[in-house]
Write a protein that holds these residues in place. Sequence first.
Motif, short mmCIF file in Angstrom:
data_model
loop_
_atom_site.label_atom_id
_atom_site.label_comp_id
_atom_site.label_asym_id
_atom_site.label_seq_id
_atom_site.Cartn_x
_atom_site.Cartn_y
_atom_site.Cartn_z
N SER A 1 -34.51 -2.39 61.93
CA SER A 1 -35.43 -2.19 63.06
C SER A 1 -35.49 -3.42 63.96
CB SER A 1 -36.84 -1.89 62.54
OG SER A 1 -37.75 -1.85 63.61
N VAL A 2 -35.12 -3.21 65.22
CA VAL A 2 -35.17 -4.31 66.20
C VAL A 2 -36.60 -4.77 66.42
CG1 VAL A 2 -34.68 -4.91 68.61
CG2 VAL A 2 -33.09 -3.48 67.33
N THR A 3 -37.55 -3.86 66.28
CA THR A 3 -38.96 -4.19 66.52
C THR A 3 -39.71 -4.51 65.23
OG1 THR A 3 -39.54 -1.85 66.42
CG2 THR A 3 -39.05 -2.78 68.61
N GLY A 4 -38.99 -4.69 64.13
CA GLY A 4 -39.63 -4.97 62.84
C GLY A 4 -40.44 -6.26 62.87
N GLU A 5 -41.58 -6.22 62.17
CA GLU A 5 -42.41 -7.42 62.07
C GLU A 5 -41.75 -8.42 61.12
OE1 GLU A 5 -46.62 -6.88 61.41
OE2 GLU A 5 -46.44 -4.80 62.06
N PRO A 6 -41.99 -9.70 61.30
CA PRO A 6 -41.34 -10.72 60.48
C PRO A 6 -41.77 -10.69 59.01
CG PRO A 6 -42.68 -11.74 62.19
CD PRO A 6 -42.83 -10.27 62.34
N VAL A 7 -40.86 -11.15 58.17
CA VAL A 7 -41.11 -11.31 56.74
C VAL A 7 -41.67 -12.71 56.53
CG1 VAL A 7 -40.03 -11.36 54.46
CG2 VAL A 7 -39.14 -9.81 56.23
N VAL A 8 -42.73 -12.81 55.76
CA VAL A 8 -43.30 -14.12 55.40
C VAL A 8 -42.52 -14.64 54.20
CG1 VAL A 8 -45.33 -15.37 54.59
CG2 VAL A 8 -45.58 -13.55 56.30
N VAL A 9 -41.95 -15.83 54.35
CA VAL A 9 -41.17 -16.45 53.28
C VAL A 9 -41.87 -17.76 52.90
CG1 VAL A 9 -38.92 -17.38 52.62
CG2 VAL A 9 -39.05 -15.46 54.23
N GLN A 10 -42.10 -17.92 51.60
CA GLN A 10 -42.80 -19.11 51.12
C GLN A 10 -41.98 -19.83 50.06
OE1 GLN A 10 -46.20 -16.89 49.70
NE2 GLN A 10 -47.46 -17.64 51.39
N ILE A 11 -42.06 -21.14 50.08
CA ILE A 11 -41.57 -21.98 48.99
C ILE A 11 -42.84 -22.37 48.24
CG2 ILE A 11 -40.39 -24.10 48.32
CD1 ILE A 11 -38.59 -22.00 49.66
N ILE A 12 -42.88 -22.06 46.95
CA ILE A 12 -44.13 -22.19 46.22
C ILE A 12 -43.94 -22.90 44.88
CG2 ILE A 12 -45.29 -20.22 47.27
CD1 ILE A 12 -44.34 -18.48 45.01
N LYS A 13 -45.05 -23.44 44.39
CA LYS A 13 -45.13 -24.00 43.03
C LYS A 13 -45.74 -22.93 42.16
CE LYS A 13 -47.42 -27.54 40.27
NZ LYS A 13 -48.34 -28.68 40.30
N GLN A 14 -45.09 -22.63 41.05
CA GLN A 14 -45.61 -21.65 40.12
C GLN A 14 -45.79 -22.29 38.75
OE1 GLN A 14 -42.58 -18.59 40.77
NE2 GLN A 14 -44.07 -17.42 41.96
N THR A 15 -46.83 -21.85 38.02
CA THR A 15 -47.12 -22.45 36.73
C THR A 15 -46.78 -21.54 35.56
OG1 THR A 15 -49.40 -21.68 36.89
CG2 THR A 15 -48.94 -23.94 37.65
N THR A 16 -46.38 -20.30 35.85
CA THR A 16 -45.96 -19.39 34.78
C THR A 16 -44.65 -18.74 35.17
OG1 THR A 16 -47.13 -17.48 35.68
CG2 THR A 16 -48.36 -18.88 34.14
N ALA A 17 -44.02 -18.11 34.18
CA ALA A 17 -42.73 -17.47 34.42
C ALA A 17 -42.86 -16.07 35.00
CB ALA A 17 -41.93 -17.41 33.12
N GLY A 18 -44.01 -15.43 34.82
CA GLY A 18 -44.11 -14.04 35.22
C GLY A 18 -43.13 -13.22 34.39
N THR A 19 -42.77 -12.06 34.90
CA THR A 19 -41.74 -11.25 34.25
C THR A 19 -40.60 -11.10 35.24
OG1 THR A 19 -43.41 -10.04 32.98
CG2 THR A 19 -41.21 -9.04 33.15
N MET A 20 -39.45 -11.69 34.90
CA MET A 20 -38.29 -11.68 35.78
C MET A 20 -37.02 -11.59 34.94
SD MET A 20 -38.97 -14.39 38.81
CE MET A 20 -40.24 -15.55 38.43
N SER A 21 -35.92 -11.38 35.62
CA SER A 21 -34.61 -11.37 34.98
C SER A 21 -34.03 -12.79 34.98
CB SER A 21 -33.65 -10.45 35.73
OG SER A 21 -34.14 -9.13 35.71
N ALA A 22 -33.35 -13.14 33.90
CA ALA A 22 -32.73 -14.46 33.80
C ALA A 22 -31.59 -14.56 34.82
CB ALA A 22 -32.19 -14.68 32.40
N LEU A 23 -31.41 -15.76 35.35
CA LEU A 23 -30.35 -16.04 36.31
C LEU A 23 -29.64 -17.31 35.85
CD1 LEU A 23 -28.98 -15.46 39.06
CD2 LEU A 23 -30.77 -16.85 40.11
#
Length: 149
Positions: A47-69
């Motif tokens: 979409s040419v008129t799409g609203e922007p995506v907010v991108v953050q660089i963040i500090k996290q203190t837990t792993a959450g649930t994610m796939s290993a990389l």
Amino acid sequence: MAGLEFILRQGEIALVAATAKTVLQAVAPANHRVKIKEWGVFFDGTSVTGEPVVVQIIKQTTAGTMSALTPTKRDSSLPETVLSTAQHTATVEPTTTDIIDEIEVHPQAGYEKIFPLGSELWIPGGERRAIRCTAPANVNVNAKMVCEE
């Protein structure tokens, strides 16, 4: 610090509208700092008129649930082993304590930040830094982070 550069990259990750998602998380080994030398996000919106995506660089203190990389050495001929670990594509978001940087990127575009020498972001030993995206509409993101131990 051995000067061992590694890349964190995972193929396209689907973002769901109005839902924050951690797409990459780097974890420094205990007692070793890691330098973030560059990072980037690249979207495949239509979409040419799409609203922007907010991108953050963040500090996290837990792993959450994610796939290993598995980090990939930039120079595979080096004998040292990458000690850092990484994850991608959170299904349960980690705990975030600080937003280090925040930008907005059009969903048909990308953004890459390459830090000048001496201005890199640091991950203290045992801590986590991540890229988190919040898109107003469904879109895929391809993210990367280049780090050095």
